[in-house]
Every structure is written in structure tokens, then in C-alpha cells.
Scaffold this active site. Structure first.
Site, short mmCIF file in Angstrom:
data_model
loop_
_atom_site.label_atom_id
_atom_site.label_comp_id
_atom_site.label_asym_id
_atom_site.label_seq_id
_atom_site.Cartn_x
_atom_site.Cartn_y
_atom_site.Cartn_z
N TYR A 145 -1.09 4.55 1.08
CA TYR A 145 -0.56 4.58 2.44
C TYR A 145 -1.39 3.67 3.32
O TYR A 145 -2.62 3.71 3.27
CB TYR A 145 -0.59 6.01 2.99
CG TYR A 145 -0.11 6.15 4.42
CD1 TYR A 145 1.23 5.93 4.74
CD2 TYR A 145 -0.99 6.52 5.44
CE1 TYR A 145 1.68 6.07 6.06
CE2 TYR A 145 -0.54 6.67 6.75
CZ TYR A 145 0.79 6.44 7.06
OH TYR A 145 1.24 6.59 8.35
N ASP A 241 -8.20 -1.38 2.22
CA ASP A 241 -7.91 -0.47 3.32
C ASP A 241 -8.90 0.68 3.23
O ASP A 241 -8.74 1.61 2.44
CB ASP A 241 -6.46 0.03 3.22
CG ASP A 241 -6.10 0.97 4.37
OD1 ASP A 241 -7.01 1.31 5.17
OD2 ASP A 241 -4.93 1.35 4.47
N LYS A 269 -10.05 6.11 11.56
CA LYS A 269 -10.64 7.45 11.37
C LYS A 269 -12.14 7.51 11.75
O LYS A 269 -12.43 7.53 12.93
CB LYS A 269 -10.33 7.93 9.96
CG LYS A 269 -8.80 8.02 9.81
CD LYS A 269 -8.24 8.55 8.52
CE LYS A 269 -6.72 8.68 8.67
NZ LYS A 269 -5.91 8.12 7.64
#
Ligand SMILES: *Cc1c(COP(=O)(O)O)cnc(C)c1O
Length: 429
Positions: A145, A241, A269
Site C-alpha cells: 500500500y 516506501d 507516520k
């Protein structure tokens, strides 16, 4: 039974005004057929819901809370900075501090641009890679994702698998998805084939160096090395990522832990300390294509705003000054995920556990989960049952099978043991 009256009432009301009652699908608990808890406040390793239930938090805001919720160092930095103004839409010194810090912690990052989410980071990194190479196609992996931008909502894992719909979102045009090629995680041959088939057309390969959005799936030996090599040979930009893994698997992210150097990296995050922050950065030569220096346009009214920067800088600085945090969370990870593995083995349950450091997933399948295909063999109804049992006992787990659990520096061995006791009870051992 735990009292969840207030959460249930709030959820009912929320659904009148917000699609599905939530501002991000994973929060809706749809995948486990449960009613979400509304959270009032959080401190250290605990969440307190609307009915004042105290929960051990194994989500940590989906990763950012590596120091535990509302850490004093981060809180203090935010309190100090808000006095001076929330946003100026102009350059500030803190942005230099943040950029320097990121470049210092990750040797592969020579220049970095701040954005407001992980989604923006990956979307922008791909645009930079395309601008730099003059090529259109990208390779991503099934079950990885990278946020919800159009071109990346292709076999995208996480919430999209759990909801059982087609993995491609409605509203994404075929045009947007056509340049996204998908390969299988831990299957280098599938990558090689795409490079052969689309010779000279691949701008970038993007992946989670440790996958964490189909549950946690570690890269097998040699997989990332081979991808690194083919990207170099074929002139494609390798993008890690690290929105989850960055500043978590080690201070220098998965790339430091695994010893592989990407061309570009994306962050989110942890980098914002709980504020909405993302970043992308890497080789100077590539980052120099970004506006105003180069022809690739990317911008943000609130990007690099002082409050978000203060929170992020405070958290990253704390991590830099306290490298023992990583020893602590990795040890807790060993205790929790290793403990769960022992429990399911003892119970003879058809389950398997994957983990890397402080992130891990208990899968309700006896297969060794190494890609999206094997992850999908998990029994979702059994996961939902387990989730409800644990939640009822105050363990706030990921509300879907295909998610990671996150540990923080604030968790204690006592917390883990309480959770393991409940899990042992669930599995009847
Ligand atoms: C969460 C996540 C994103 C998206 O970040 P948002 O801040 O939710 O937009 C991108 N990539 C990975 C690996 C993620 O886990």
C-alpha cells in the site's frame, strides 16, 4: 461485557454526516464486523475510549506513536511553537532543521521535500521519478500500500483487501491505472519479466522494503538486492516506501537495517510525531527536478508548517538521542510476536506469525505468508473472532487481518504478558 454504549451512540451519529462514520476506512472496524471505539484521549501505551475503557494500544495511530501516546518531549515542542503562530505559508528555520535531520539519519537522502501525508509523499516521489527518467510506467507489488492516489490504488493491500471488494477502487480511471504494473512480492522473476516486457519504459519500482500492509511480510534473502541491481542496470528509480518502516525498524529505517540503498525514499507516520506529515527525498540529482528548481511541479500550502515540524523534529531528535528505544521495542516485539507464535504452536492452531522488530502480524493461516497470495489464504472470520475476544479484554489490536501491530517504547513486559495471557486463553492453552 465491556460497556461501549457511548462509542456505539457516537458511531451511529457519525454515520449521518461522515461516510461510514469515519475519516479513514480502517477505523470503521468493518473488516471485523465490530463497532469502532471512539477515543477520548491517550497516554503512553494506553487509549481511553468514550466509555472510559482503558485499552492497551497496539496500533499507535498506525505507527507514529513509537514513543507512546502523547510523549512529553513531543507535547512540549508543540505547546511551545503554537504561541508563535500555526502557519505562515512562508519559509521557516525549522524546515531546515527537519531536512538536515532526515539527511543525517538516512545517508541515501541528500535532499528532502516535506509534504502532509504518506499519500502525498509516494505520489510526489513517483512524479519526480517520472520527470527524472522521462518514462511513464511504474512497478508496484501486489499487497503493498502506498496511499490512495489514483495510480497506486492497484492491488493495494490493507483496507482494500479487508473489505473484500475488488482491489482497484471505483473512480480510478483506466488511464490512471494503466501505467501501474504489478509484480509479486518476494518473486524477483515477476519483476524481471516486467522489465523485459517493457524495456526502457520503467520509470520506477516502488515497494515497502518490509511489507506491512498485507500484514507484515519480510523480504526474503536476496529479493531487495536483486531489485536494486535491476533498477541500476535498467536506469529505473528505486523507491523505498518507508512510511511505516522509516525511523521504526532502525533510526535509518529498513534501508539501514537491511543494508540496501534506494534512490528515493518516502516517509510519513513517525516523521510527524502524530501531526500530518510526509516527506520524500533521496539523490540530489533526482530531487533537483522538483519545482522551483526543476520542471516537476509539487507544492503544499501547509507543507512544513511550524507545528508539524516541531512535533516531528522533537520525536526524531528524541529517537536520535535515545538509540536504546530500538533495543527496547525490538525486545518487546520478540516477546509479543514470539509469544504469540508459541501459543498458536502449542494450540496446534492453523496460524502463522510474521514479524520484524516491533511490527508483526498473526495470520489465521498455516501457510508461510510471503506474498499477497499466501496472505489471502487467511481465514478472516477467525481473525474477527479473535479480534473481538482480545478487544473485549482491553487489547486494542488492528481491526483487520491484513494490518501490522505496532509497539512503542512505552509498552512494558507486563503489558505484553497480559496480552499473551488473553491470547493463550483464546487459543485454549
Ligand atoms: C500509511 C501508508 C501510506 C499512506 O500514508 P497516509 O499518511 O495515510 O497518506 C503510504 N505508504 C505506506 C507504506 C503506508 O503504510
Amino acid at each position: 461485557m465491556t460497556n461501549t454504549t457511548k462509542s456505539a451512540a457516537l458511531f451511529a451519529e457519525a454515520q449521518n454526516y461522515i461516510p461510514g462514520g469515519v475519516n479513514s476506512p480502517a477505523r470503521a472496524f468493518q473488516a471485523v464486523g465490530d463497532t469502532p471505539r471512539f477515543i477520548k484521549r491517550a497516554k503512553a501505551q494506553y487509549l481511553y475510549d468514550a466509555d472510559d475503557n482503558k485499552l492497551i494500544d497496539y496500533i499507535g495511530s498506525w505507527g507514529p506513536m513509537i514513543l507512546g501516546n502523547n510523549h512529553p518531549a513531543v507535547l512540549k515542542a508543540v505547546q511551545e511553537v503554537i504561541e508563535d503562530g500555526l502557519s505562515f505559508g512562508a519559509a521557516t528555520e525549522r524546515e531546515i532543521q527537519m531536512a538536515k535531520l532526515v539527511c543525517q539519519l538516512l545517508p541515501s537522502v541528500e535532499m528532502v521535500r516535506m509534504v502532509n501525508s504518506g499519500t502525498e509523499a509516494t505520489m510526489s516521489a513517483l512524479r519526480a521519478a517520472r520527470g527524472y527518467t522521462g518514462r511513464n510506467r511504474i512497478i508496484k507489488f501486489e499487497g503493498c500500500y502506498h496511499g490512495h492516489s489514483d495510480g497506486l490504488l492497484v492491488k493495494a493491500g490493507s483496507g482494500l483487501i479487508a473489505e473484500g471488494g475488488t482491489p482497484d477502487s471505483a473512480g480510478v480511471t483506466p488511464g490512471c491505472a494503466q501505467d501501474t504494473l504489478t509484480a509479486r512480492y518476494n518473486d524477483f522473476e515477476s519483476v524481471e519479466k516486467l522489465f523485459q516486457q517493457y524495456k526502457g519504459e520503467i520509470a520506477a519500482v516502488i515497494l515497502e522494503p518490509v511489507a506491512a500492509n498485507m500484514g507484515v511480510v519480510p523480504p526474503e534473502k536476496g529479493f531487495l538486492e536483486q531489485i536494486r541491481t535491476i533498477c541500476t542496470e535498467e536506469g529505473a528509480v528505486l523507491i523505498f516506501d518507508e512510511v511505516i518502516t522509516g525511523f521504526r525498524l532502525s533510526l535509518g529505517g529498513a534501508q539501514e537495517l537491511l543494508g540496501i540503498t534506494p534512490d528515493l525514499s518516502t516517509f510519513g507516520k513517525i516523521i510527524g510525531g502524530g501531526m500530518p506529515v510526509g516527506a520524500y527525498g533521496g539523490k540530489k540529482e533526482i530531487m533537483e527536478v522538483v519545482a522551483p528548481l526543476g520542471p516537476v511541479y509539487q507544492a503544499g500550502t501547509l507543507s512544513g508548517n511550524p507545528v508539524a515540524m516541531a512535533a516531528g523534529i522533537a520525536q526524531l531528535t528524541y529517537l536520535k538521542d535515545h538509540p536504546e528505544v530500538y533495543t527496547v521495542i525490538d525486545k518487546l516485539g520478540e516477546r509479543l510476536y514470539g509469544g504469540l507464535a508459541q501459543i498458536v504452536e502449542k494450540a496446534g492452531a492453523a496460524c502463522s506469525v510474521n514479524y520484524v522488530g516491533s511490527i508483526g502480524t498473526l495470520y489465521f493461516t498455516d501457510q508461510n505468508v510471503r506474498d499477497f497470495q499466501t496472505a489471502k489464504t487467511a481465514d478472516l472470520a477467525r481473525y474477527a473472532d479473535y479480534f473481538k475476544f482480545m478487544m473485549e479484554r482491553g487489547h486494542y489490536f488492528a481491526p483487520a487481518q491484513f494490518e501490522a501491530m505496532f509497539l512503542s517504547n512505552a509498552h512494558t513486559e507486563g503489558d505484553i504478558d497480559r496480552t499473551l495471557d488473553s491470547a493463550a486463553q483464546y487459543f485454549g492453552v
